[in-house]
Design a protein around this motif. Structure first.
Motif, mmCIF file in Angstrom:
data_model
loop_
_atom_site.group_PDB
_atom_site.id
_atom_site.type_symbol
_atom_site.label_atom_id
_atom_site.label_comp_id
_atom_site.label_asym_id
_atom_site.label_seq_id
_atom_site.Cartn_x
_atom_site.Cartn_y
_atom_site.Cartn_z
ATOM 1 N N ALA A 35 0.890 -1.216 -0.045
ATOM 2 C CA ALA A 35 0.019 -0.063 -0.030
ATOM 3 C C ALA A 35 0.805 1.188 0.039
ATOM 4 N N VAL A 36 2.050 1.375 0.694
ATOM 5 C CA VAL A 36 2.860 2.385 0.846
ATOM 6 C C VAL A 36 4.325 1.895 0.699
ATOM 7 N N ASN A 37 5.014 2.766 -0.128
ATOM 8 C CA ASN A 37 6.428 2.574 -0.192
ATOM 9 C C ASN A 37 7.021 2.235 1.277
ATOM 10 N N LEU A 38 8.313 1.418 1.042
ATOM 11 C CA LEU A 38 9.174 1.367 2.151
ATOM 12 C C LEU A 38 9.668 2.645 2.752
ATOM 13 N N GLU A 39 9.412 2.852 4.023
ATOM 14 C CA GLU A 39 10.254 4.122 4.459
ATOM 15 C C GLU A 39 11.246 3.682 5.717
ATOM 16 N N ILE A 40 12.383 4.365 5.568
ATOM 17 C CA ILE A 40 13.220 4.121 6.601
ATOM 18 C C ILE A 40 13.680 5.202 7.215
ATOM 19 N N GLN A 41 13.459 5.069 8.605
ATOM 20 C CA GLN A 41 13.962 6.203 9.535
ATOM 21 C C GLN A 41 15.301 6.115 10.364
ATOM 22 N N ARG A 42 16.308 6.927 10.139
ATOM 23 C CA ARG A 42 17.493 6.975 10.748
ATOM 24 C C ARG A 42 17.598 7.626 12.109
ATOM 25 N N LEU A 43 17.902 6.832 13.037
ATOM 26 C CA LEU A 43 17.931 7.318 14.349
ATOM 27 C C LEU A 43 19.552 7.536 14.932
ATOM 28 N N VAL A 44 19.918 8.646 14.672
ATOM 29 C CA VAL A 44 21.474 8.959 14.885
ATOM 30 C C VAL A 44 21.616 9.369 16.263
ATOM 31 N N GLU A 45 20.839 10.191 16.894
ATOM 32 C CA GLU A 45 20.896 10.896 18.121
ATOM 33 C C GLU A 45 20.563 9.753 19.244
ATOM 34 N N LEU A 46 19.577 8.943 18.945
ATOM 35 C CA LEU A 46 19.248 8.147 19.991
ATOM 36 C C LEU A 46 20.390 6.990 20.637
ATOM 37 N N TYR A 47 21.302 6.603 19.554
ATOM 38 C CA TYR A 47 22.474 6.021 20.071
ATOM 39 C C TYR A 47 23.660 6.549 19.780
ATOM 40 N N ALA A 48 23.822 7.979 19.786
ATOM 41 C CA ALA A 48 25.082 8.562 19.638
ATOM 42 C C ALA A 48 26.103 8.103 21.063
ATOM 43 N N GLU A 49 25.731 8.095 22.087
ATOM 44 C CA GLU A 49 26.548 7.808 23.086
ATOM 45 C C GLU A 49 27.192 6.522 22.894
ATOM 46 N N SER A 50 26.794 5.650 22.293
ATOM 47 C CA SER A 50 27.363 4.170 21.951
ATOM 48 C C SER A 50 28.003 4.212 20.689
#
Length: 79
Positions: A35-50
């Motif tokens: 129904a909808v194209n594949l969407e990918i969200q990149r989470l840079v800030e959430l794992y920045a400490e590691s």
């Protein structure tokens, strides 16, 4: 019968009278609609400490047989 097969971990591993234990089908009659194209969200800030980057993928899809006669469920029965 020289029919290609797939074994699934979701199929029952015990054979109980009256329950479905498998199926035979022609998957050319099983259609998948996106129904909808594949969407990918990149989470840079959430794992920045590691020093890692996380990803979330989203897609809406549905599927169904378009010819019921192409699929047969196998039911266990005792004689």
């Amino acid at each position: 019968l020289d029919v290609p097969y797939v074994i699934s971990e979701f199929a029952p591993n015990t054979f109980t009278n009256g329950l479905y234990s498998g199926m035979i089908g022609d998957f050319s009659y099983y259609w998948i609609a996106e129904a909808v194209n594949l969407e990918i969200q990149r989470l840079v800030e959430l794992y920045a400490e590691s020093n890692q980057v996380g990803f979330i993928g989203r897609q809406e899809a549905d599927a169904m047989p378009v010819l019921a006669e192409a699929f047969v469920r196998i039911k266990c029965a005792t004689s």
